[in-house]
Structures are given as structure tokens and as C-alpha cells.
Design an enzyme around this catalytic site. Structure first.
Site, PDB file in Angstrom:
ATOM      1  N   PRO A  37      57.187  10.236  -5.327  1.00  0.00           N
ATOM      2  CG  PRO A  37      56.316  10.182  -7.802  1.00  0.00           C
ATOM      3  CD  PRO A  37      56.656  11.058  -6.724  1.00  0.00           C
ATOM      4  CG  ASN A  38      56.318   4.767  -7.176  1.00  0.00           C
ATOM      5  OD1 ASN A  38      55.184   3.994  -6.425  1.00  0.00           O
ATOM      6  ND2 ASN A  38      56.082   4.911  -7.941  1.00  0.00           N
TER       7      ASN A  38
ATOM      8  NE  ARG B  88      59.111  -5.159  -5.769  1.00  0.00           N
ATOM      9  CZ  ARG B  88      58.389  -5.226  -6.484  1.00  0.00           C
ATOM     10  NH1 ARG B  88      57.235  -5.241  -5.257  1.00  0.00           N
ATOM     11  NH2 ARG B  88      58.235  -6.100  -7.567  1.00  0.00           N
TER      12      ARG B  88
ATOM     13  CE1 TYR C 147      65.552   4.521  -8.297  1.00  0.00           C
ATOM     14  CE2 TYR C 147      64.522   2.597  -8.785  1.00  0.00           C
ATOM     15  CZ  TYR C 147      65.003   3.617  -9.185  1.00  0.00           C
ATOM     16  OH  TYR C 147      64.047   4.211  -9.961  1.00  0.00           O
TER      17      TYR C 147
ATOM     18  CG  ASN D 271      64.887  11.365  -6.035  1.00  0.00           C
ATOM     19  OD1 ASN D 271      64.461  11.795  -6.969  1.00  0.00           O
ATOM     20  ND2 ASN D 271      65.632  10.366  -5.367  1.00  0.00           N
TER      21      ASN D 271
ATOM     22  CB  ALA E  33      58.349   8.947 -11.992  1.00  0.00           C
TER      23      ALA E  33
ATOM     24  CD  GLU F 172      66.726  17.430 -11.062  1.00  0.00           C
ATOM     25  OE1 GLU F 172      66.999  18.552 -11.656  1.00  0.00           O
ATOM     26  OE2 GLU F 172      67.280  16.542 -11.687  1.00  0.00           O
TER      27      GLU F 172
ATOM     28  CG  HIS G 237      67.578  11.615 -10.282  1.00  0.00           C
ATOM     29  ND1 HIS G 237      66.398  11.951 -10.033  1.00  0.00           N
ATOM     30  CD2 HIS G 237      67.766  13.079 -10.578  1.00  0.00           C
ATOM     31  CE1 HIS G 237      65.897  12.696 -10.339  1.00  0.00           C
ATOM     32  NE2 HIS G 237      66.550  13.954 -11.072  1.00  0.00           N
TER      33      HIS G 237
ATOM     34  NE  ARG H 174      67.235   3.799 -14.224  1.00  0.00           N
ATOM     35  CZ  ARG H 174      66.154   3.283 -13.192  1.00  0.00           C
ATOM     36  NH1 ARG H 174      66.262   4.297 -12.311  1.00  0.00           N
ATOM     37  NH2 ARG H 174      65.235   3.139 -12.644  1.00  0.00           N
TER      38      ARG H 174
HETATM   39  O1  CA2 Z   1      67.328   7.800  -9.122  1.00  0.00           O
HETATM   40  C1  CA2 Z   1      66.082   8.430  -8.780  1.00  0.00           C
HETATM   41  O2  CA2 Z   1      66.536   8.591  -7.432  1.00  0.00           O
HETATM   42  C2  CA2 Z   1      65.283   8.303  -9.441  1.00  0.00           C
HETATM   43  O3  CA2 Z   1      64.497   9.352  -8.566  1.00  0.00           O
HETATM   44  C3  CA2 Z   1      64.102   7.466  -9.534  1.00  0.00           C
HETATM   45  C4  CA2 Z   1      62.301   7.505  -9.660  1.00  0.00           C
HETATM   46  C5  CA2 Z   1      62.545   7.744 -11.437  1.00  0.00           C
HETATM   47  O4  CA2 Z   1      61.388   7.543 -11.379  1.00  0.00           O
HETATM   48  C6  CA2 Z   1      63.725   8.144 -11.401  1.00  0.00           C
HETATM   49  O5  CA2 Z   1      63.411   8.352 -12.825  1.00  0.00           O
HETATM   50  C7  CA2 Z   1      64.669   8.807 -10.640  1.00  0.00           C
HETATM   51  C8  CA2 Z   1      61.438   6.778  -8.863  1.00  0.00           C
HETATM   52  C9  CA2 Z   1      61.933   5.807  -7.244  1.00  0.00           C
HETATM   53  C10 CA2 Z   1      60.943   4.721  -7.103  1.00  0.00           C
HETATM   54  O6  CA2 Z   1      61.988   3.702  -6.359  1.00  0.00           O
HETATM   55  C11 CA2 Z   1      61.380   2.735  -5.915  1.00  0.00           C
HETATM   56  C12 CA2 Z   1      62.343   2.706  -4.794  1.00  0.00           C
HETATM   57  C13 CA2 Z   1      62.687   1.128  -5.086  1.00  0.00           C
HETATM   58  C14 CA2 Z   1      61.547  -0.250  -5.300  1.00  0.00           C
HETATM   59  C15 CA2 Z   1      61.007   0.866  -6.046  1.00  0.00           C
HETATM   60  C16 CA2 Z   1      60.891   1.802  -6.953  1.00  0.00           C
END
Ligand code: CA2
Length: 148
Positions: free
Chosen positions: A11-12, A19, A24, A75, A78, A99, A101, A108
Site C-alpha cells: 500500500p501507498n 510525496r 522515499y 516490499n 505498512a 524483503e 524496504h 525510523r
Molecule cells: O521503506 C519502505 O519501503 C517501507 O516499506 C515503505 C512503507 C512503510 O510503511 C514501511 O514502514 C517502510 C510505506 C510506503 C508508502 O510510500 C509512500 C511513498 C511516497 C509517499 C507516501 C507514501
């Protein structure tokens, strides 16, 4: 041995590059997919690449991978920190699970330090930015080339 790999994103991650670039980076999901395709081509690997905001879709793709693929790069976003269902699905997959990230989750918030998926993953990458996907695929290529 099959040379098919699945790269799955949770997700996301469709918002990548749009963003929070300080966390990221600036590359989009499409850029990451293109990079994965290039790496797979270079190593003669076949690729299925997916992103979903829905847990069940990720689970369905893991089930699909069970029948065809030798490796999964995931990946889970969340869901990493919440999903026993994704862990259960990965536990039913016999191949290699990496896995990945983008951010260094251990630097974090505390809730990002625990991963259900790590209980199954054969390798974990965190903090390599989107380059982590390339590194994960290179590892799978190495395993495909050296395993009988
Ligand atoms: O660091 C990563 O790749 C995560 O898997 C990304 C997840 C986060 O919940 C994990 O703790 C770590 C979140 C992905 C959200 O991606 C976004 C990218 C740009 C803007 C907003 C969210």
C-alpha cells in the site's frame, strides 16, 4: 528451474516520487518497474511486477507465484508491520523471498522495527533506496544461476 520472479509492492507505494521524497526518493513506481525490467532482462529473468493497496491482492499474487516462480521480492509497505496473512502466504511459498524496504526502517519509528515478513524472508534490504530492488533481483539471478 523456473527463471520467473515476482516483484510485489504494498500500500501507498503507488505514491512513490510524488510525496515524501526526503524518505522515499524521487523515483516513481513506474521508474522502479522499468529498473526491475532492465535488471531482469540483463540476467535473463522473467518478471511479474505488481503494486496494490489491497492485502488480498498481494496474497493472491503470492499464491500465483507458488505455482510458477522461484523467487519473490516483496516490499509489503505498512503490511510489513501488521500482516500475519501475508506471512502465512509467504510461508506456503517454497522459493526464495527477499524483503525490500526503500527506507532504513530501523532508523525510523519503533512500530516499523518489527516485520512479520522477516520471519520468512531469506534476505532483507532496508535503506538502499530504490536500488534495493536491483540488488534483490541480482541476488535472485545469482541463486538461479548457481542452484541446481
Ligand atoms: O521503506 C519502505 O519501503 C517501507 O516499506 C515503505 C512503507 C512503510 O510503511 C514501511 O514502514 C517502510 C510505506 C510506503 C508508502 O510510500 C509512500 C511513498 C511516497 C509517499 C507516501 C507514501
Amino acid at each position: 528451474m523456473s527463471r520467473l520472479v515476482f516483484v510485489l509492492n504494498g500500500p501507498n507505494l503507488n505514491l512513490l516520487g510524488k510525496r515524501q521524497p526526503h524518505i522515499y526518493g524521487h523515483e516513481t513506481m513506474e521508474d522502479v518497474e522499468a529498473m526491475c525490467r532492465k535488471t531482469c532482462e540483463a540476467h535473463r529473468l522473467e518478471l511479474r511486477y505488481h503494486q496494490s493497496n489491497r492485502e488480498y491482492e498481494l496474497i493472491d499474487w503470492i499464491h500465483e507465484a507458488r505455482e510458477k516462480a522461484f523467487g519473490i521480492v516483496i516490499n509489503p509497505g505498512a503490511f510489513t508491520h501488521t500482516s500475519v496473512a501475508i506471512l502465512d502466504a509467504l510461508n506456503a511459498f517454497d522459493g526464495t523471498v527477499i524483503e525490500c524496504h526503500i527506507s532504513q526502517v530501523h532508523k525510523r519509528e519503533a512500530f516499523r522495527h518489527h516485520s512479520y515478513v522477516s520471519m520468512r524472508a531469506d534476505a532483507v534490504l532496508a535503506g538502499f533506496g530504490t536500488q534495493g530492488y536491483t540488488l534483490a533481483i541480482q541476488r535472485l539471478a545469482h541463486l538461479a544461476d548457481t542452484k541446481k
